[in-house]
Structure formats: C-alpha cells, structure tokens
Design a protein around this motif. Structure first.
Motif, PDB file in Angstrom:
ATOM      1  N   TRP A  26     -41.450 -51.921 -29.367  1.00  0.00           N
ATOM      2  CA  TRP A  26     -41.075 -52.983 -30.306  1.00  0.00           C
ATOM      3  C   TRP A  26     -41.435 -52.542 -31.730  1.00  0.00           C
ATOM      4  O   TRP A  26     -42.566 -52.158 -32.008  1.00  0.00           O
ATOM      5  CB  TRP A  26     -41.794 -54.288 -29.957  1.00  0.00           C
ATOM      6  N   LEU A  27     -40.453 -52.619 -32.640  1.00  0.00           N
ATOM      7  CA  LEU A  27     -40.646 -52.117 -34.007  1.00  0.00           C
ATOM      8  C   LEU A  27     -40.832 -53.215 -35.033  1.00  0.00           C
ATOM      9  O   LEU A  27     -41.479 -52.992 -36.068  1.00  0.00           O
ATOM     10  CB  LEU A  27     -39.428 -51.258 -34.410  1.00  0.00           C
ATOM     11  N   ASP A  28     -40.284 -54.398 -34.797  1.00  0.00           N
ATOM     12  CA  ASP A  28     -40.304 -55.476 -35.788  1.00  0.00           C
ATOM     13  C   ASP A  28     -41.498 -56.390 -35.538  1.00  0.00           C
ATOM     14  O   ASP A  28     -41.448 -57.309 -34.728  1.00  0.00           O
ATOM     15  CB  ASP A  28     -38.990 -56.257 -35.714  1.00  0.00           C
ATOM     16  N   ASP A  29     -42.590 -56.145 -36.266  1.00  0.00           N
ATOM     17  CA  ASP A  29     -43.818 -56.938 -36.074  1.00  0.00           C
ATOM     18  C   ASP A  29     -43.643 -58.397 -36.461  1.00  0.00           C
ATOM     19  O   ASP A  29     -44.376 -59.263 -35.980  1.00  0.00           O
ATOM     20  CB  ASP A  29     -44.968 -56.332 -36.888  1.00  0.00           C
ATOM     21  N   ASP A  30     -42.692 -58.687 -37.352  1.00  0.00           N
ATOM     22  CA  ASP A  30     -42.512 -60.055 -37.848  1.00  0.00           C
ATOM     23  C   ASP A  30     -41.427 -60.825 -37.102  1.00  0.00           C
ATOM     24  O   ASP A  30     -41.060 -61.924 -37.501  1.00  0.00           O
ATOM     25  CB  ASP A  30     -42.153 -60.021 -39.345  1.00  0.00           C
ATOM     26  N   TYR A  31     -40.927 -60.242 -36.025  1.00  0.00           N
ATOM     27  CA  TYR A  31     -39.811 -60.864 -35.305  1.00  0.00           C
ATOM     28  C   TYR A  31     -40.192 -62.222 -34.722  1.00  0.00           C
ATOM     29  O   TYR A  31     -41.263 -62.393 -34.148  1.00  0.00           O
ATOM     30  CB  TYR A  31     -39.348 -59.947 -34.160  1.00  0.00           C
ATOM     31  N   LYS A  32     -39.282 -63.194 -34.916  1.00  0.00           N
ATOM     32  CA  LYS A  32     -39.403 -64.504 -34.274  1.00  0.00           C
ATOM     33  C   LYS A  32     -38.004 -64.917 -33.849  1.00  0.00           C
ATOM     34  O   LYS A  32     -37.102 -65.018 -34.671  1.00  0.00           O
ATOM     35  CB  LYS A  32     -39.999 -65.544 -35.226  1.00  0.00           C
ATOM     36  N   GLY A  33     -37.816 -65.128 -32.572  1.00  0.00           N
ATOM     37  CA  GLY A  33     -36.486 -65.467 -32.073  1.00  0.00           C
ATOM     38  C   GLY A  33     -36.486 -65.607 -30.574  1.00  0.00           C
ATOM     39  O   GLY A  33     -37.545 -65.734 -29.946  1.00  0.00           O
ATOM     40  N   LYS A  34     -35.283 -65.559 -29.976  1.00  0.00           N
ATOM     41  CA  LYS A  34     -35.162 -65.845 -28.551  1.00  0.00           C
ATOM     42  C   LYS A  34     -35.762 -64.753 -27.664  1.00  0.00           C
ATOM     43  O   LYS A  34     -35.945 -64.964 -26.465  1.00  0.00           O
ATOM     44  CB  LYS A  34     -33.702 -66.086 -28.181  1.00  0.00           C
ATOM     45  N   PHE A  35     -36.066 -63.580 -28.240  1.00  0.00           N
ATOM     46  CA  PHE A  35     -36.655 -62.502 -27.448  1.00  0.00           C
ATOM     47  C   PHE A  35     -38.141 -62.306 -27.756  1.00  0.00           C
ATOM     48  O   PHE A  35     -38.690 -61.223 -27.571  1.00  0.00           O
ATOM     49  CB  PHE A  35     -35.889 -61.193 -27.675  1.00  0.00           C
ATOM     50  N   SER A  36     -38.788 -63.390 -28.205  1.00  0.00           N
ATOM     51  CA  SER A  36     -40.224 -63.306 -28.527  1.00  0.00           C
ATOM     52  C   SER A  36     -41.051 -62.964 -27.288  1.00  0.00           C
ATOM     53  O   SER A  36     -42.061 -62.253 -27.368  1.00  0.00           O
ATOM     54  CB  SER A  36     -40.711 -64.630 -29.133  1.00  0.00           C
ATOM     55  N   ASP A  37     -40.628 -63.479 -26.113  1.00  0.00           N
ATOM     56  CA  ASP A  37     -41.357 -63.159 -24.880  1.00  0.00           C
ATOM     57  C   ASP A  37     -41.190 -61.684 -24.523  1.00  0.00           C
ATOM     58  O   ASP A  37     -42.115 -61.036 -24.024  1.00  0.00           O
ATOM     59  CB  ASP A  37     -40.879 -64.042 -23.729  1.00  0.00           C
ATOM     60  N   MET A  38     -40.031 -61.133 -24.856  1.00  0.00           N
ATOM     61  CA  MET A  38     -39.795 -59.711 -24.630  1.00  0.00           C
ATOM     62  C   MET A  38     -40.684 -58.867 -25.533  1.00  0.00           C
ATOM     63  O   MET A  38     -41.185 -57.812 -25.135  1.00  0.00           O
ATOM     64  CB  MET A  38     -38.316 -59.401 -24.895  1.00  0.00           C
TER      65      MET A  38
END
Length: 444
Positions: free
Chosen positions: A160-172
């Motif tokens: 995982w590269l995007d440390d700030d990601y928030k979205g439907k794949f947060s559990d992933m």
C-alpha cells in the motif's frame, strides 16, 4: 512461499489430531493446570517467568468454558474501545488470554512482536482461517495500481502506497499494511494469515481432526512450517499425547451408529430421496460426482431440482425419520438455505441462528447441538478453484477427498453422535456418502 524476518525454522507445531470426543480439549485443560507455576522452557534455560497462554477457540461460550475449567486467570478482551486494543493491553501486562478465532485473525505485527517478547504458548482449538479470497474485481485492482495506490512487490505481495487513503478499500489498506495480502496472477487477491501468528510463540498446539485434509496444513507446507501430529490416549482420568496413530480411532463403531439414508440396493434402484434432485435424465460420471457441489447449485441446478431437494428434506424428517424440529440440525450453502428451508428445516432470514436449526457448513467446536438426533448435510465439498490454484503456485496439491470427509465428520460431530448415541443422517450426495464409508474402513 514468503519469508518473514525472525522466522524460527527449528520450531515445530504440535498438531493434536484426534476424533471429536477423544479428549483434545480435556488434555489442553489438564496441560495448563499441570504446568501452573512452571517457567518458560528456553534454549538457554528457564527465564524465571511463569508460562503464559493464549487459548483460541471458535465460539465465545467455549472461551468461558476454558476460563471456568482452568486454574489460572484467563482474561477475555473487553468490548470497551476495541477488542484488539484490549487484547494488546493484556499482552503488555503479561496476562493469559482466551479469545476467538475471529479476533486472533486481526492480530497485527506489533501485537505479535509483544507476544514473542513476553513468551506465550498458543493453544488453538480447531484450525484457523488462514486463507481467504478478498472480494475485489480485476478492474478495481488495475485502477488501484494505475492510480499509484498500491503496487505489487516481491512474491506478489500487495504494498500500500497511499498513507492518506480513505475510501471503500480502507479494509484492504489494513490487510496490506499487515503484510499479508497477495495478488495471484493479476486477477485474484488473497488474505493469508501472517506466519508470525505461529512463529511468535514459544510453543504451539493445534487441536483438530484429519489435519492433512485441511487448508491450514497446506498453508504450513507452503510456508515450510514444520509440524508433528499426535493422538490422545486416556488412562483412567489422565490424558496424554502419543505418536499419531489413527488405528486407535473408533471409526467403524462410530459409522455403525450413523443411520445413513442410502439407496435401496436390494431392489437395484436408486432411492428417490438421493437421486431425483437432478432433472437431467442421463448423467456422466463427472456430472454425478459433482452433484450438490457449489458449481452444481450455482450453474447446473434448475428450479425443479431445488424444489425437489426442498421436498426431500421435508419428507425425510417427516416420514423417513420423523423428528421434532428441536432435534434436527441441517446445512447447505448459505446462499441457498432460504430456497431449501421448509417447516422442518428452519432458516431465519434475519440471520439469527438461535431461532432456527440451520448450522453453518464450517461449524466446529460447538456443543450446542449435542441433543440433536437427526441431521442433513446437503452439500458436496470441493475446494474453491481459486484456492486450489493458489496452492498450486507453490507446488502444493490439496487432497479433495480428505478435505471433504474432514468437513463432513466435523459437522456430524455437532450432533448426538458426539455423545456416542445413534444419529439419523440424510446425506444426499453420493460422493460424500462413499467418502464417509471409506473413512470408516481407514481407506482415507
């Protein structure tokens, strides 16, 4: 398969492989109680610290049983905040913990490091879910890669590269950051339990039956994790582990107590309850052997077939083996339970399993149905093709027959046969009945 820093290649997992009722859990309770006050056994000598345990079981009521039956203080993670934070706090304090498989799956690398530092023995009642396919489309995988959200690293590991990601794949994102998400052939994504979940312990005991046919065994083989199997022997009130010896198992005696509904061979005709759920007139051997499999239910079965199955279930419990609903337990693929339910085989649409007699296919280690005298297993077990291909990537072949009969026997032992009492069985899949008979004759 994949190497993890700190892996102890010399560690051997102790697999207590014995039939239901042989005394696996009783041995574990005895083992804990007999080692109260004993110190950890390390290569360089005792550390002076008392032995600590993490006991993992499928159900919360079994957690309470272990707490009541042992003479040490087992703590259960609290719901306040999150259970995983409570678990970590208990480990930091060096407490023995009793918990469920579901929580054990969520242990991250920080918690596993703390377990290794404190020194714990793991006792796992029944195998863990060590491999699960993550539900994501091929197009979404491509999108995440193209957007720079993830990349595929060594050994097909998802990074995982995007440390700030928030979205439907947060559990992933959580799974990937726990170092246990794999992309196979660019199309199928799998969560695999990090091998540290077993390597972090001083000792590991897995209590199960027919381990060779189960996914966790193949997971060990793929990761080069050594294991040794043991049987349980009882002498008086004492249980002890002996070298694995399946010949001591009362398979024949158990099979003879199962009143299995079979075809009427004397009249040389198929029983309508076992054969007429498939509306096609002529079947190949391959078609016959795959009846009632997941593929059959989803791609082959007609509305007429499913209606016939529904009728068969009702007729079996009303006419063949008349049984009150409270003494019945039954199973099939969960997606088709609403279609097959009837006045005898209950299924609660609100998913409240306490309001019906449906039991999940993978139910293990529960004694809640020990009073049930009749059962139905409406399924023909094969491994998921994606899972089979996953293991093949590492040169591991799954024995489909051992897998199938292992799951069937686990299910059977939810009922009164676990108490050595006769039990009525409706197992309409010819392959599953044949495998059960082969098991009783030690052919599997």
């Amino acid at each position: 398969m994949r190497e993890v820093k700190g892996f102890n290649m010399t560690q051997t997992i102790n697999v207590v492989d014995a039939m239901c009722g042989a005394g696996k859990t009783s041995w574990a309770i005895q083992h804990i109680n007999e080692n109260i006050g004993q110190n950890r056994k390390l290569a360089f000598g005792d550390s002076g610290e008392p032995m600590k345990y993490i006991y993992v079981t499928p159900f919360l009521n079994e957690v309470e049983r272990i707490r009541q039956a042992t003479d040490i203080d087992f703590f259960e993670p609290e719901v306040k905040g999150t259970k995983i934070k409570s678990f970590k706090a208990l480990i930091t304090l060096g407490k023995s913990v009793a918990t469920t498989h579901e929580l054990f799956k969520k242990l991250d690398l920080d918690i596993l490091d703390a377990i290794e530092e404190k020194g714990y023995t793991l006792i796992m009642d029944e195998v863990a879910s060590v491999l699960e396919q993550y539900d994501i489309s091929k197009s979404d995988i491509k999108l995440l890669i193209d957007n720079g959200t993830i990349e595929i690293g060594e050994n097909d590991k998802v990074i995982w590269l995007d440390d700030d990601y928030k979205g439907k794949f947060s559990d992933m994102k959580i799974l990937a950051e726990s170092d246990n998400l794999i992309l196979q052939n660019g199309i199928a994504m799998f969560w695999t339990m990090n091998t540290r979940a077993f390597e972090a312990f001083d000792e590991v005991y897995v209590l199960t039956y027919m381990f060779d046919g189960q996914t966790q065994c193949k997971y060990y083989e793929a990761n080069d994790i050594k294991f040794k199997k043991y049987s349980v022997e009882k002498s008086g009130d004492h249980y002890e582990l002996i070298d694995y010896d399946p010949t001591i198992e009362p398979r024949k005696e158990t099979y003879e107590k199962l009143n299995i509904y079979v075809d009427d061979e004397s009249n040389k005709k198929k029983s309508p309850l076992n054969s007429n759920y498939d509306s096609r007139e002529k079947l190949t051997n391959q078609q016959r052997s795959s009846q009632l499999s997941s593929t059959w239910f989803r791609k082959t079965a007609t509305p007429r077939d499913l209606k016939q199955l529904n009728n068969n279930l009702r007729n079996y419990f009303r006419q063949v083996q008349p049984t009150e609903n409270e003494y019945i337990f039954w199973t099939t693929i969960s997606d088709f339970a609403p279609t097959l339910k009837n006045p005898k085989c209950k299924w609660n649409k609100s998913n409240d399993r306490t309001s019906d007699n449906f039991v999940a296919l993978n139910a293990r280690a529960t004694n809640s149905y020990g009073n049930c005298t009749s059962m139905a297993y409406v399924y023909n077990r094969f491994i998921n093709p994606m899972e089979r291909n996953f293991f093949r990537e590492y040169g591991i072949e799954v024995d489909q027959d051992k897998l199938a009969v292992s799951d069937l026997i686990q299910f059977l032992f939810r009922g009164c046969i676990r108490n050595d009492e006769p039990m009525n069985c409706y197992i309409p899949a010819e392959r599953m009945r044949s495998l059960l008979k082969d098991w009783s004759e030690f052919k599997i």
